[in-house]
Design an enzyme around this catalytic site. Structure first.
Site, PDB file in Angstrom:
ATOM      1  N   LYS A  26      11.477   9.520  -8.562  1.00 32.20           N
ATOM      2  CA  LYS A  26      11.783   8.761  -9.720  1.00 32.20           C
ATOM      3  C   LYS A  26      11.066   8.742 -10.819  1.00 32.20           C
ATOM      4  O   LYS A  26       9.701   8.688 -10.644  1.00 32.20           O
ATOM      5  CB  LYS A  26      11.975   7.193  -9.158  1.00 32.20           C
ATOM      6  CG  LYS A  26      13.037   7.034  -8.276  1.00 32.20           C
ATOM      7  CD  LYS A  26      13.209   5.614  -7.899  1.00 32.20           C
ATOM      8  CE  LYS A  26      14.695   5.207  -7.206  1.00 32.20           C
ATOM      9  NZ  LYS A  26      14.446   3.727  -6.960  1.00 32.20           N
TER      10      LYS A  26
ATOM     11  N   TYR B  71       7.779  -2.741   6.563  1.00 38.28           N
ATOM     12  CA  TYR B  71       7.633  -2.107   7.773  1.00 38.28           C
ATOM     13  C   TYR B  71       6.673  -2.945   8.684  1.00 38.28           C
ATOM     14  O   TYR B  71       6.754  -2.932   9.690  1.00 38.28           O
ATOM     15  CB  TYR B  71       7.227  -0.871   7.570  1.00 38.28           C
ATOM     16  CG  TYR B  71       8.230  -0.076   6.513  1.00 38.28           C
ATOM     17  CD1 TYR B  71       9.508  -0.027   6.834  1.00 38.28           C
ATOM     18  CD2 TYR B  71       7.886   0.429   5.165  1.00 38.28           C
ATOM     19  CE1 TYR B  71      10.262   0.590   5.749  1.00 38.28           C
ATOM     20  CE2 TYR B  71       8.710   0.902   4.500  1.00 38.28           C
ATOM     21  CZ  TYR B  71      10.025   1.047   4.744  1.00 38.28           C
ATOM     22  OH  TYR B  71      10.820   1.622   3.772  1.00 38.28           O
TER      23      TYR B  71
ATOM     24  N   HIS C 270      19.435   6.078   3.179  1.00 41.94           N
ATOM     25  CA  HIS C 270      18.215   5.439   3.020  1.00 41.94           C
ATOM     26  C   HIS C 270      17.861   4.657   4.264  1.00 41.94           C
ATOM     27  O   HIS C 270      16.772   4.393   4.295  1.00 41.94           O
ATOM     28  CB  HIS C 270      18.904   4.138   2.018  1.00 41.94           C
ATOM     29  CG  HIS C 270      17.482   3.707   1.353  1.00 41.94           C
ATOM     30  ND1 HIS C 270      16.825   4.526   0.379  1.00 41.94           N
ATOM     31  CD2 HIS C 270      16.906   2.471   1.362  1.00 41.94           C
ATOM     32  CE1 HIS C 270      15.720   3.586   0.143  1.00 41.94           C
ATOM     33  NE2 HIS C 270      15.957   2.802   0.441  1.00 41.94           N
TER      34      HIS C 270
ATOM     35  N   ARG D  99      14.034  10.302  -0.578  1.00 39.17           N
ATOM     36  CA  ARG D  99      15.094   9.719  -0.994  1.00 39.17           C
ATOM     37  C   ARG D  99      16.440  10.672  -0.832  1.00 39.17           C
ATOM     38  O   ARG D  99      16.251  12.015  -1.034  1.00 39.17           O
ATOM     39  CB  ARG D  99      15.099   9.153  -2.463  1.00 39.17           C
ATOM     40  CG  ARG D  99      13.964   8.268  -2.656  1.00 39.17           C
ATOM     41  CD  ARG D  99      13.908   7.663  -4.053  1.00 39.17           C
ATOM     42  NE  ARG D  99      12.823   6.654  -4.351  1.00 39.17           N
ATOM     43  CZ  ARG D  99      11.664   6.799  -4.327  1.00 39.17           C
ATOM     44  NH1 ARG D  99      11.022   8.196  -4.326  1.00 39.17           N
ATOM     45  NH2 ARG D  99      11.054   5.951  -4.479  1.00 39.17           N
TER      46      ARG D  99
ATOM     47  N   HIS E 126       5.652   5.585  -3.301  1.00 38.37           N
ATOM     48  CA  HIS E 126       5.598   4.330  -3.830  1.00 38.37           C
ATOM     49  C   HIS E 126       4.214   4.279  -4.362  1.00 38.37           C
ATOM     50  O   HIS E 126       3.070   4.565  -3.953  1.00 38.37           O
ATOM     51  CB  HIS E 126       5.530   3.071  -2.838  1.00 38.37           C
ATOM     52  CG  HIS E 126       7.071   2.992  -2.438  1.00 38.37           C
ATOM     53  ND1 HIS E 126       8.430   3.223  -3.375  1.00 38.37           N
ATOM     54  CD2 HIS E 126       7.600   2.821  -1.265  1.00 38.37           C
ATOM     55  CE1 HIS E 126       9.201   2.956  -2.416  1.00 38.37           C
ATOM     56  NE2 HIS E 126       9.139   2.676  -1.242  1.00 38.37           N
TER      57      HIS E 126
ATOM     58  N   ARG F 227      15.477   6.895   5.839  1.00 32.92           N
ATOM     59  CA  ARG F 227      14.257   6.826   5.164  1.00 32.92           C
ATOM     60  C   ARG F 227      13.410   5.673   5.741  1.00 32.92           C
ATOM     61  O   ARG F 227      12.275   5.910   5.829  1.00 32.92           O
ATOM     62  CB  ARG F 227      14.314   6.514   3.925  1.00 32.92           C
ATOM     63  CG  ARG F 227      13.182   6.198   2.825  1.00 32.92           C
ATOM     64  CD  ARG F 227      13.963   6.441   1.473  1.00 32.92           C
ATOM     65  NE  ARG F 227      12.688   5.774   0.305  1.00 32.92           N
ATOM     66  CZ  ARG F 227      11.657   6.351  -0.238  1.00 32.92           C
ATOM     67  NH1 ARG F 227      11.293   7.632   0.182  1.00 32.92           N
ATOM     68  NH2 ARG F 227      10.978   5.809  -1.132  1.00 32.92           N
TER      69      ARG F 227
END
Length: 356
Positions: free
Chosen positions: A234, A341, A306, A210, A332, A309
């Site tokens: 995060k 994706y 982004h 990120r 994630h 990414r």
């Protein structure tokens, strides 16, 4: 927004807030939430509290005087009136003919309020060890999601990705072709930051981290021998992220000129620097966003960090067909986010249709 200005804005908003929001802010700072997230939440709270006063639901003279009981006693009808206000109020954008704010903005506002209510009704401990109150009106308010299938979203995003050999073509364009149409004055600025800009773009394209994770990298966080970077994800978790080997020469070139070019001393620990009047500072997210937009628009289409990414994630899925691997690379916890994706890489489906 530069970090110094961001912190100034946060302090400005904090000075307006009631005590329970300041407690919430302090609690989330310890998680830690990013300053950008907290700033956006404070903006949403200001908007909401102003509405409470203007609509007569609160008789407080100012935001700081709003009583916590007002939040406890808000009804579902009150919250629906607030959502209606957001939808129908005149747009603050004078260039827009639309009334109200977008559904995305409404969802963001409701998300911020849900976080505050969850804190007040579940997470905080008052003097008796219990939350300040228990009634959470936000649990009765639903958000409207954008009506778009994963396939439609994938097709829209696909146009903004540098897939296949376009990844290296983009880097090559920045390195060898971008400068051709620049004025002599513009070239001077470009040459000063060329190695750094290429290193940042290569890192984003090779790791899929990120923007905030790239900004917060320190020198100690990168291992070029192993092609690994240590980032703060995060929620504050530390994670080791692999990089594709194509990024190595760009990162090596930048590191070879970093100290001299940006006048970095031992105390300047940030990996990516900017320099103004002889003083080095950590580059901020806004500068990287503008840099990526500038180069990408000249190359093909204006994109955000982004989207770089997304580019890495799509290329990795295309090569491995493993959602688990992609989700780990992106940091994630579940593979649900990576479903996108599988729709971007849908050549097999198209080939099957062609054979009908």
């Amino acid at each position: 927004m530069k970090r110094e200005l961001l912190l100034e804005k946060i302090e400005e908003y904090k000075s307006l807030m009631p005590w329970f929001v300041l407690e919430y802010y302090q609690s989330k700072l310890s998680v830690p939430y990013s300053f950008t997230t907290l700033y956006e939440y404070l903006k949403e709270y200001k908007r909401f509290f102003n509405w409470l006063i203007d609509s007569g639901i609160s008789d407080a003279d100012d935001i700081a005087s709003i009583h916590i009981k007002t939040l406890e006693n808000l009804t579902k009808k009150d919250m629906e009136s607030f959502v209606l206000y957001l939808r129908e109020r005149p747009s603050l954008n004078t260039y827009s003919k639309k009334q109200g704010v977008s559904q995305t903005t409404i969802n963001r506002t409701l998300s911020a309020l849900s976080c505050l209510y969850k804190y007040l009704t579940e997470e905080v401990e008052g003097p008796d060890g219990e939350p300040y109150f228990y009634r959470n009106v936000m649990k009765k308010i639903s958000t409207k999601k954008k009506k778009e299938t994963l396939a439609a979203r994938a097709e829209n995003i696909k146009q903004k990705l540098f897939l296949g050999d376009e990844t290296m073509k983009f880097l090559d364009y920045v390195e060898n072709e971008y400068e051709v149409k620049l004025s002599n004055r513009a070239k001077s600025s470009f040459y000063k930051n060329k190695e750094r800009d290429l290193a940042i773009i290569a890192l984003l394209l090779s790791s899929g981290v990120r923007l905030s994770e790239a900004v917060n990298l320190d020198l100690k966080d990168i291992n070029l021998k192993r092609m690994v970077i240590d980032v703060t994800r995060k929620g504050g978790q530390r994670d080791s992220v692999n990089m594709a080997s194509f990024a190595r020469p760009y990162l090596e070139n930048y590191l070879s000129i970093r100290n001299k070019r940006y006048k970095a001393e031992k105390q300047d620990v940030a990996l990516f620097l900017t320099e103004y009047r002889g003083v080095p500072n950590r580059i901020d997210a806004s500068s990287i966003e503008k840099m990526v937009a500038k180069y990408s628009q000249d190359f093909k289409i204006r994109v955000t960090p982004h989207k770089l990414r997304h580019t890495l994630a799509t290329r990795l899925y295309d090569a491995t067909k493993s959602q688990v691997l992609v989700s780990h690379q992106l940091g994630h916890a579940s593979t649900q986010v990576t479903d996108l994706y599988t729709h971007i890489v849908n050549d097999e489906q198209k080939n099957a249709l062609d054979n009908l």
